[in-house]
Design a protein around this motif. Structure first.
Motif, short mmCIF file in Angstrom:
data_model
loop_
_atom_site.label_atom_id
_atom_site.label_comp_id
_atom_site.label_asym_id
_atom_site.label_seq_id
_atom_site.Cartn_x
_atom_site.Cartn_y
_atom_site.Cartn_z
N PRO A 5 -51.02 -3.66 -106.01
CA PRO A 5 -50.95 -2.49 -105.15
C PRO A 5 -51.14 -1.18 -105.90
N LYS A 6 -51.44 -0.18 -105.15
CA LYS A 6 -51.45 1.17 -105.68
C LYS A 6 -50.03 1.70 -105.46
N MET A 7 -49.69 2.75 -106.10
CA MET A 7 -48.33 3.27 -106.03
C MET A 7 -48.39 4.77 -105.84
N PRO A 8 -47.36 5.42 -105.54
CA PRO A 8 -45.94 5.05 -105.67
C PRO A 8 -45.28 4.73 -104.33
N HIS A 9 -44.10 4.16 -104.45
CA HIS A 9 -43.18 4.06 -103.33
C HIS A 9 -42.06 5.03 -103.67
N CYS A 10 -41.82 5.99 -102.82
CA CYS A 10 -40.78 6.98 -103.07
C CYS A 10 -39.71 6.82 -101.99
N ILE A 11 -38.51 6.52 -102.42
CA ILE A 11 -37.39 6.36 -101.51
C ILE A 11 -36.48 7.57 -101.67
N VAL A 12 -36.32 8.31 -100.58
CA VAL A 12 -35.49 9.51 -100.59
C VAL A 12 -34.14 9.14 -99.99
N GLU A 13 -33.11 9.22 -100.80
CA GLU A 13 -31.74 8.98 -100.33
C GLU A 13 -31.08 10.34 -100.17
N TYR A 14 -30.30 10.50 -99.10
CA TYR A 14 -29.67 11.80 -98.89
C TYR A 14 -28.37 11.65 -98.11
N SER A 15 -27.49 12.61 -98.28
CA SER A 15 -26.23 12.61 -97.54
C SER A 15 -26.53 13.03 -96.10
N ALA A 50 -37.05 7.33 -96.12
CA ALA A 50 -35.75 7.98 -96.36
C ALA A 50 -34.60 7.13 -95.84
N ILE A 51 -33.49 7.25 -96.54
CA ILE A 51 -32.26 6.56 -96.16
C ILE A 51 -31.14 7.60 -96.17
N ALA A 52 -30.43 7.73 -95.04
CA ALA A 52 -29.29 8.64 -94.97
C ALA A 52 -28.01 7.86 -95.25
N TYR A 53 -27.11 8.48 -95.98
CA TYR A 53 -25.81 7.89 -96.28
C TYR A 53 -24.73 8.70 -95.59
N GLN A 54 -23.98 8.03 -94.73
CA GLN A 54 -22.91 8.69 -94.00
C GLN A 54 -21.67 8.85 -94.88
N ASP A 55 -21.33 7.82 -95.61
CA ASP A 55 -20.13 7.83 -96.44
C ASP A 55 -20.50 8.23 -97.85
N VAL A 56 -20.08 9.44 -98.25
CA VAL A 56 -20.43 10.00 -99.54
C VAL A 56 -19.19 10.60 -100.18
N LEU A 57 -19.02 10.34 -101.45
CA LEU A 57 -17.90 10.92 -102.19
C LEU A 57 -18.36 11.19 -103.61
N SER A 58 -18.04 12.35 -104.11
CA SER A 58 -18.33 12.67 -105.51
C SER A 58 -17.24 13.62 -106.00
N GLY A 59 -17.32 14.00 -107.26
CA GLY A 59 -16.35 14.92 -107.83
C GLY A 59 -16.61 16.37 -107.45
N LEU A 60 -17.70 16.61 -106.76
CA LEU A 60 -18.04 17.97 -106.34
C LEU A 60 -17.36 18.31 -105.02
N ASP A 61 -17.06 19.58 -104.80
CA ASP A 61 -16.49 20.00 -103.52
C ASP A 61 -17.48 19.77 -102.39
N ASP A 62 -18.74 20.08 -102.65
CA ASP A 62 -19.82 19.86 -101.68
C ASP A 62 -20.53 18.59 -102.10
N HIS A 63 -20.51 17.58 -101.25
CA HIS A 63 -21.08 16.29 -101.60
C HIS A 63 -22.54 16.12 -101.20
N SER A 64 -23.17 17.17 -100.68
CA SER A 64 -24.56 17.03 -100.22
C SER A 64 -25.47 16.68 -101.39
N PHE A 65 -26.35 15.73 -101.15
CA PHE A 65 -27.26 15.32 -102.21
C PHE A 65 -28.58 14.84 -101.64
#
Length: 119
Positions: A5-15, A50-65
């Motif tokens: 195949p030719k590429m790329p496959h780009c998967i965007v994960e986000y909060s 794209a894949i959205a993640y509902q449950d997100v936790l990090s050490g940052l106050d704002d968890h958006s990513f």
């Protein structure tokens, strides 16, 4: 018919909370243009999803990513890979200042074992 195949496959994960502030289809279009403009890929070979993640936790106050996983065929140099991830993070970062964390990585797909069926 199977072929390498030719590429790329780009998967965007986000909060998922970002869905209130951004339109993910526009983010995919911006990432597509950044990849196309890199000169590394033919436009017809670029695939994004794209894949959205509902449950997100990090050490940052704002968890958006937003995290981009770029799957490409093996063989590119470290410099080429860094140029791709830098273009994605800087390009999207300039357009999405409301996103707390934007990151990208390149994952090599071994040419010798990867095939794709096209019908």
């Amino acid at each position: 018919m199977c072929e390498v195949p030719k590429m790329p496959h780009c998967i965007v994960e986000y909060s998922q909370d970002l869905s209130e502030q951004i339109t993910i289809s526009e983010v995919l279009a911006k990432a597509f243009n950044l990849l196309k403009n890199s000169g590394e890929f033919e436009p017809a070979a670029i695939k994004l999803r794209a894949i959205a993640y509902q449950d997100v936790l990090s050490g940052l106050d704002d968890h958006s990513f937003l995290h981009l996983r770029l799957h490409i065929l093996s063989g590119r140099t470290t410099e080429q890979k860094l140029a791709l991830t830098t273009a994605l993070v800087e390009g999207l970062g300039a357009e999405l200042p409301m996103v707390k964390s934007i990151s990208a990585e390149v994952l090599d797909i071994q040419r010798e074992s990867y095939i794709k069926r096209i019908s």
